[in-house]
Structure formats: C-alpha cells, structure tokens
Design an enzyme around this catalytic site. Structure first.
Site, PDB file in Angstrom:
ATOM      1  N   TYR A  31       0.835  -1.216   0.000  1.00 11.25           N
ATOM      2  CA  TYR A  31       0.000   0.000   0.000  1.00 11.25           C
ATOM      3  C   TYR A  31       0.865   1.259   0.000  1.00 11.25           C
ATOM      4  O   TYR A  31       0.455   2.307  -0.488  1.00 11.25           O
ATOM      5  CB  TYR A  31      -0.932  -0.032   1.222  1.00 11.25           C
ATOM      6  N   LYS A  45      -3.553   8.103   3.548  1.00 14.95           N
ATOM      7  CA  LYS A  45      -4.784   7.811   4.306  1.00 14.95           C
ATOM      8  C   LYS A  45      -4.670   8.305   5.747  1.00 14.95           C
ATOM      9  O   LYS A  45      -5.663   8.772   6.325  1.00 14.95           O
ATOM     10  CB  LYS A  45      -5.098   6.303   4.283  1.00 14.95           C
TER      11      LYS A  45
HETATM   12  N1  NAD Z   1     -11.180  -0.584  -2.934  1.00 11.99           N
HETATM   13  C1  NAD Z   1     -10.729  -0.743  -1.703  1.00 11.99           C
HETATM   14  O1  NAD Z   1     -10.261  -1.812  -1.319  1.00 11.99           O
HETATM   15  C2  NAD Z   1     -10.824   0.404  -0.733  1.00 11.99           C
HETATM   16  C3  NAD Z   1     -10.733   0.140   0.650  1.00 11.99           C
HETATM   17  C4  NAD Z   1     -10.783   1.199   1.557  1.00 11.99           C
HETATM   18  C5  NAD Z   1     -10.937   2.499   1.068  1.00 11.99           C
HETATM   19  N2  NAD Z   1     -11.011   2.724  -0.280  1.00 11.99           N
HETATM   20  C6  NAD Z   1     -11.157   4.112  -0.737  1.00 11.99           C
HETATM   21  O2  NAD Z   1     -12.431   4.289  -1.306  1.00 11.99           O
HETATM   22  C7  NAD Z   1     -12.385   5.409  -2.177  1.00 11.99           C
HETATM   23  C8  NAD Z   1     -13.006   5.047  -3.517  1.00 11.99           C
HETATM   24  O3  NAD Z   1     -12.220   4.069  -4.159  1.00 11.99           O
HETATM   25  P1  NAD Z   1     -12.837   2.819  -4.933  1.00 11.99           P
HETATM   26  O4  NAD Z   1     -12.252   1.609  -4.284  1.00 11.99           O
HETATM   27  O5  NAD Z   1     -14.306   2.938  -5.068  1.00 11.99           O
HETATM   28  O6  NAD Z   1     -12.105   2.917  -6.356  1.00 11.99           O
HETATM   29  P2  NAD Z   1     -12.516   3.701  -7.702  1.00 11.99           P
HETATM   30  O7  NAD Z   1     -11.321   3.587  -8.577  1.00 11.99           O
HETATM   31  O8  NAD Z   1     -13.793   3.217  -8.218  1.00 11.99           O
HETATM   32  O9  NAD Z   1     -12.683   5.195  -7.179  1.00 11.99           O
HETATM   33  C9  NAD Z   1     -11.615   6.089  -7.035  1.00 11.99           C
HETATM   34  C10 NAD Z   1     -12.136   7.406  -7.561  1.00 11.99           C
HETATM   35  O10 NAD Z   1     -11.182   8.461  -7.368  1.00 11.99           O
HETATM   36  C11 NAD Z   1     -11.436   9.361  -8.418  1.00 11.99           C
HETATM   37  N3  NAD Z   1     -10.336  10.301  -8.594  1.00 11.99           N
HETATM   38  C12 NAD Z   1      -9.021  10.031  -8.787  1.00 11.99           C
HETATM   39  N4  NAD Z   1      -8.351  11.184  -8.978  1.00 11.99           N
HETATM   40  C13 NAD Z   1      -9.264  12.199  -8.890  1.00 11.99           C
HETATM   41  C14 NAD Z   1      -9.192  13.609  -9.000  1.00 11.99           C
HETATM   42  N5  NAD Z   1      -8.032  14.243  -9.247  1.00 11.99           N
HETATM   43  N6  NAD Z   1     -10.340  14.339  -8.870  1.00 11.99           N
HETATM   44  C15 NAD Z   1     -11.513  13.724  -8.619  1.00 11.99           C
HETATM   45  N7  NAD Z   1     -11.641  12.389  -8.508  1.00 11.99           N
HETATM   46  C16 NAD Z   1     -10.532  11.638  -8.638  1.00 11.99           C
HETATM   47  C17 NAD Z   1     -11.610   8.456  -9.632  1.00 11.99           C
HETATM   48  O11 NAD Z   1     -12.273   9.137 -10.677  1.00 11.99           O
HETATM   49  C18 NAD Z   1     -12.448   7.349  -9.053  1.00 11.99           C
HETATM   50  O12 NAD Z   1     -13.812   7.612  -9.267  1.00 11.99           O
HETATM   51  C19 NAD Z   1     -10.907   5.827  -2.255  1.00 11.99           C
HETATM   52  O13 NAD Z   1     -10.663   6.853  -1.321  1.00 11.99           O
HETATM   53  C20 NAD Z   1     -10.209   4.565  -1.817  1.00 11.99           C
HETATM   54  O14 NAD Z   1      -8.901   4.798  -1.323  1.00 11.99           O
HETATM   55  C21 NAD Z   1     -10.982   1.708  -1.174  1.00 11.99           C
END
Ligand code: NAD
Length: 255
Positions: A154, A161
């Site tokens: 990570y 984070k």
């Molecule tokens: N997938 C996992 O395992 C997981 C676990 C815990 C937390 N998260 C967090 O959840 C959140 C959403 O991620 P996800 O897993 O749904 O993946 P995802 O790839 O579907 O979503 C990530 C989003 O970030 C957006 N993004 C990136 N750069 C950007 C910018 N400059 N301006 C605006 N938007 C931007 C992308 O367009 C995308 O929609 C993130 O913060 C991620 O770190 C994910």
C-alpha cells in the site's frame, strides 16, 4: 416507502465504474430517498454511462479535485441543480505507480505530493467548495483504508490515508459550529479500479479470508455504501471526526 435520506440532497464524488464504492453509495442513497448529484473524473461521459445503471437519473458535473477552477465553479453548478446540499461523499484516492507496490523507500516526493493532494488535502478542498451549500448543516463522509497499520504494497497510500484521517478530524473540529459533521468509513478490501491499480492488492486481501470475523466479499461494495448512507443520515446526529469500520471486523483481531 420512507427512507433514511428522504428529502436530502447529496453530492457524491468517485463514481467511475459499477465496482466503485461511490456507485453503491449513490444507489443506496437514492433507494433511501435522496436526490443525488455526481461528480466525474477524468471524463463526465464515463460517469454518465455508469450513472444510467442507478435506480434514478443523476446529473453529472466534471470535477478534478486538484483543479481550483473546477472547485470554484462547483457551488454554482450544484446550486442551479439542487439549490443546497445536506451531504457530501468524498470517494477519491490516487497515488502514482512509483508510490505503490513495494517502492516505499525510493518514491520521489513529487509522487508522494500527488498522492497527498488527490487523496487527503482534497477532503478539505471539496468540503470547503461545498460548505456554502450546507447552510443548514450537513454530513461529509470519506473513505479510508485503516491507516493505523503498515500494510504490504500500500506504501505511500498509507501515509496519504493517515493524512486523510487527520484532515477529517480537523474538519470535524472546525465545522462543528456550523453543524457540519465529518466522518470516514474504513472499508475492507474491494475489487475496484483503485484497488486493481495497486500491485499485489489481491494478496493483501487474502488476510481477510483468514482473519475476518464476518465473512468478507471483495466483490461486494454495498456494505461500504450502506455505511456511507448511515453516516449521511440523521441517525448519527452527534457523531463527528469518527472512523466507522466496515471491514468485517478485521481491525479488532490481535492475531
Ligand atoms: N477498494 C478498496 O479496497 C478500498 C478500501 C478502503 C478504502 N477505499 C477508498 O475508497 C475510495 C473510492 O475508491 P474505490 O475503491 O471505489 O475505487 P474507484 O477507482 O472506483 O474510485 C476512485 C475514484 O477516485 C477518483 N479520482 C481520482 N483522482 C481524482 C481527481 N483528481 N479528482 C476527482 N476524482 C478523482 C476516480 O475518478 C475514481 O472515481 C478511495 O478513497 C479509496 O482509497 C478503497
């Protein structure tokens, strides 16, 4: 049927694919009675295509959260569409490839800065851009991956984070007087685009098979979406600066 978000107007960032946590937040929010507006990055057309799969239509606004012009025009565009907001979902994360996957000791600051800007500072930028629309108070909800631990692969997303989690607490401190709450969902691993861009993330996810008290399904983002909607609702009226784990319970396990 009445829902827990009846009459609420919610802005949701981060809908990129059907696997996006934000897509499930938008779906559950609409099912619970909210009017939802989406923001899109990198292209509105992608998000518009996915938005067609939601139960109800949702307007899409382009927003790169690092672009000051996009942030400045957001208030007016949302006001024209919805008038005001009761909640905002920050579901945004990004780190360059050289900041991930085992390169922690060699990542250049430029890449670290990008990860911090997009993934942590943007919680403040987005919240402030939307604040004038939340005159009657509101709920801001973001997404973290438990930053108490040093995870394999990570890398700099971990410190990003940790910064997001601290930013959420400071926003909670400074916006409480305006009755704006700021909380995070700490989600377990899910198979979204963001997760797939981290080399070895699926190996990390195997930890959940071994340690999660509740069965964890990496292909099901709905529990995270439900957690987000609960925090957007009036059922956490005095909770702010909090991190609610939607991780099957892994964070409580000692071994
Ligand atoms: N997938 C996992 O395992 C997981 C676990 C815990 C937390 N998260 C967090 O959840 C959140 C959403 O991620 P996800 O897993 O749904 O993946 P995802 O790839 O579907 O979503 C990530 C989003 O970030 C957006 N993004 C990136 N750069 C950007 C910018 N400059 N301006 C605006 N938007 C931007 C992308 O367009 C995308 O929609 C993130 O913060 C991620 O770190 C994910």
């Amino acid at each position: 049927m009445s829902g827990i978000l009846d009459g609420k107007r919610i802005l949701i960032t981060g809908v990129l694919m059907e696997s996006s946590i934000a897509f499930h937040a938008a779906k559950v929010a609409q099912e619970q009675g909210a009017e939802v507006i989406l923001t899109a990055f990198p292209r509105p057309t992608l998000t518009e295509r996915i938005a067609k799969k939601l139960p109800k239509p949702a307007k899409v606004i382009e927003l790169d959260v690092t672009n000051d012009e996009h942030l400045a025009r957001l208030e007016g565009l949302v006001r024209d569409e919805l008038g005001s907001l009761d909640g905002v979902v920050h579901s945004i994360g990004f780190a360059p490839q050289d900041a991930l996957g085992g390169n922690f000791l060699n990542t250049p600051f430029e890449s670290v800065a990008t990860a911090m800007h997009v993934s942590a500072f943007s919680l403040k930028s987005l919240t402030m851009a939307c604040l004038p629309l939340m005159q009657n108070g509101g709920s801001v909800v973001g997404l973290t991956f438990d930053a108490q631990f040093a995870w394999p692969q990570y890398d700099w997303m971990g410190p990003a984070k940790a910064a997001l989690e601290a930013t959420s607490r400071y926003l909670a401190r400074d916006l409480g007087k305006q009755n704006v709450r700021c909380n995070l969902i700490s989600a377990g691993p899910l198979g979204s685009m963001a997760a797939k861009s981290i080399p070895g993330f699926t190996d990390l996810a195997k930890v959940w098979d071994e340690r999660s008290p509740l069965e964890w399904d990496m292909a099901d983002p709905e529990p995270a979406g439900r957690g987000i909607v609960a925090l957007l609702s009036d059922f956490f009226p005095k909770t702010t600066g909090e991190i609610v784990h939607v991780d099957g319970g892994v964070h409580i396990m000692g071994a």
